[in-house]
Design an enzyme around this catalytic site. Structure first.
Site, PDB file in Angstrom:
ATOM      1  CG  ASN A   9      -1.865   1.091   1.326  1.00  0.00           C
ATOM      2  OD1 ASN A   9      -1.830   2.013   0.513  1.00  0.00           O
ATOM      3  ND2 ASN A   9      -2.746   1.026   2.307  1.00  0.00           N
ATOM      4  NE  ARG A  88      -6.642   0.112   0.790  1.00  0.00           N
ATOM      5  CZ  ARG A  88      -7.123   0.030   2.004  1.00  0.00           C
ATOM      6  NH1 ARG A  88      -6.402  -0.479   2.964  1.00  0.00           N
ATOM      7  NH2 ARG A  88      -8.336   0.458   2.256  1.00  0.00           N
ATOM      8  CG  HIS A 177     -13.117   2.103   3.969  1.00  0.00           C
ATOM      9  ND1 HIS A 177     -13.830   3.076   4.612  1.00  0.00           N
ATOM     10  CD2 HIS A 177     -11.815   2.332   4.241  1.00  0.00           C
ATOM     11  CE1 HIS A 177     -12.995   3.886   5.253  1.00  0.00           C
ATOM     12  NE2 HIS A 177     -11.767   3.450   5.042  1.00  0.00           N
ATOM     13  NE  ARG A 237     -10.327  11.025   5.734  1.00  0.00           N
ATOM     14  CZ  ARG A 237     -10.272   9.797   5.237  1.00  0.00           C
ATOM     15  NH1 ARG A 237     -11.120   9.411   4.314  1.00  0.00           N
ATOM     16  NH2 ARG A 237      -9.372   8.944   5.684  1.00  0.00           N
ATOM     17  CD  GLU A 380      -8.978  -2.534   4.898  1.00  0.00           C
ATOM     18  OE1 GLU A 380      -8.407  -2.222   5.958  1.00  0.00           O
ATOM     19  OE2 GLU A 380      -9.461  -1.693   4.129  1.00  0.00           O
TER      20      GLU A 380
END
Ligand code: AMP
Length: 392
Positions: A9, A88, A177, A237, A380
């Site tokens: 990633n 990813r 996601h 956020r 993940e």
């Protein structure tokens, strides 16, 4: 023959990685190279019984990836090169609804999506290009955060803005996601014995947060949109705000669009509301000690999450299960209890003892009578490794 798959990633100043032995699906090592491009770049490699940190004298993507693979080889974990490298990739736009083996054409399409993810996609591409230069023989696979949500219908993915913005610029909701939502929903369905026929809402609550409505394994709605800023309140956020806020702040504070965007992405959410931290553990502890703004941040987080779950539920034929995952969803008894308390309208009820234990052997935390509430630890990286293995 080894069945090692490396999952990467690559971010704007970091590279996270995990190495899996796919004969057993065991994670053999994981690590993080961070502060890349600065004088303080470091690489940390964790194996079953060791954690090593080394300074990186050269920290461009290529040198860093070379050091990562050398470190894994020297640690005796890579007898031969990995059989595949899974990346990813944040944004696949409308081009990708499944993982793909990376070719020139795939790289071009990931590049075409840069305007949709200007911070993430260039970094993801840089990682892919570096591996291609270093190890051209290793097949690479791209697994997209957006792909799982490509099953949304137009009424779920379109905004109420001129349609030409969609046809010209692909302005629409994409969702993120996806790897996590797909896995935890499938895992919950398997555990509950409702593989073939289900309506599930999964709440991925980590530093970033999103929820998704999933019907028979397909995403039908989700809270994130064109960018990962839409939807739930997150660590830093804001999630949803009135689009009129931008003009208001510009007029009242003289902020330009970059400033407003930075505030909404980096100074809002739990950090902005609490004035304290983006980390849920810190907020929970402070609220417990009487910090009023931390308590308020918790209240807003849970109220808005429950409200969004209620909205997502309108896309389900039946509400079979609510799934919690991510660092917060997997660990925070308090958040789960507060959210579920706001979902009484759906008949949800917690078993407080199961909630305190993060679930029974199936991860279930719901009381016997109500609909299922399940905690599923997301995987993940392993999912990216499995998707990669399936393609090579
Ligand atoms: P992730 O991005 O999935 O690693 O999740 C990170 C978030 O999970 C941070 O806000 C952490 O504070 C939160 N978290 C991890 N463990 C706990 C815990 N035991 N209780 C509350 N929040 C937690």
């Amino acid at each position: 023959m080894s069945q090692n798959i490396l999952v990467i990633n690559s971010g704007s100043s970091s590279i996270k990685f995990s190495l899996f032995d796919m004969t057993t699906e065991a994670e053999r090592a994981s690590g993080l190279a961070e502060r890349l491009g600065s004088d303080e770049a470091v690489l940390t490699v964790k194996t079953a019984n060791q954690k090593n940190t080394v300074e990186l004298t050269e920290s461009d993507y290529r040198s860093t990836l070379q050091v990562i693979i050398s470190a894994l080889t020297e640690a005796g974990l890579l007898e031969t090169l990995p059989i595949a490298i899974g990346h990813r990739v944040v944004h696949g736009g409308e081009a990708f609804s499944d993982p793909v083996v990376i070719t020139r054409d795939v790289m071009d399409k990931i590049r075409d999506c840069i305007p949709l993810a200007p911070l993430h996609n260039p970094a993801n591409l840089a990682g892919i290009e570096a591996i291609e230069e270093l190890y051209p023989a290793i097949p690479q696979v791209a697994v997209f955060d957006t792909a799982f949500h490509q099953t949304l219908a137009p009424e779920a993915y379109l905004y109420g803005v001129p349609y030409s913005l969609y046809t010209e610029l692909k302005v629409r909701r994409y969702g993120f996601h996806g790897v996590s939502h797909k896995y935890v929903a499938a895992e919950a369905a398997r555990r509950l014995g409702i593989n073939d026929n289900h309506g599930i809402i999964s709440a991925h609550l980590g530093n970033g947060c999103s929820a998704a409505a999933i019907v028979n394994g397909k995403s039908v709605d989700t809270t994130m949109g064109l960018t990962p800023l839409e939807g739930l309140v997150m660590g830093t956020r804001s999630g949803d705000v009135d689009p009129g806020l931008h003009q208001f702040l510009s007029q009242q504070k003289g902020w330009d669009i970059e400033k407003v965007t930075a505030v909404l992405n980096k100074e809002s959410g739990m950090l902005g509301l609490s004035g304290l931290s983006n980390d849920m553990r810190t907020i929970e502890q402070a609220a417990g000690e009487g910090h009023a703004q931390a308590q308020l941040a918790l209240d807003v987080f849970c109220f808005r999450l429950a409200r969004q779950i209620g909205g997502l539920a309108t896309s389900l034929p039946r509400f079979d299960a609510l799934v919690f995952t991510g660092g917060i969803g997997e660990n925070s008894r308090l958040i789960r209890a507060k959210v579920v308390a706001n979902l009484k309208i759906f008949g949800f009820e917690l078993d407080s003892e199961l909630n305190a234990n993060n679930g029974d052997e199936l991860g279930r935390i719901s009381a016997a009578n109500g609909p299922n509430i399940v905690v599923v630890n997301t995987k993940e990286e392993l999912m990216i490794a499995k998707e990669s293995l399936a393609l090579v």
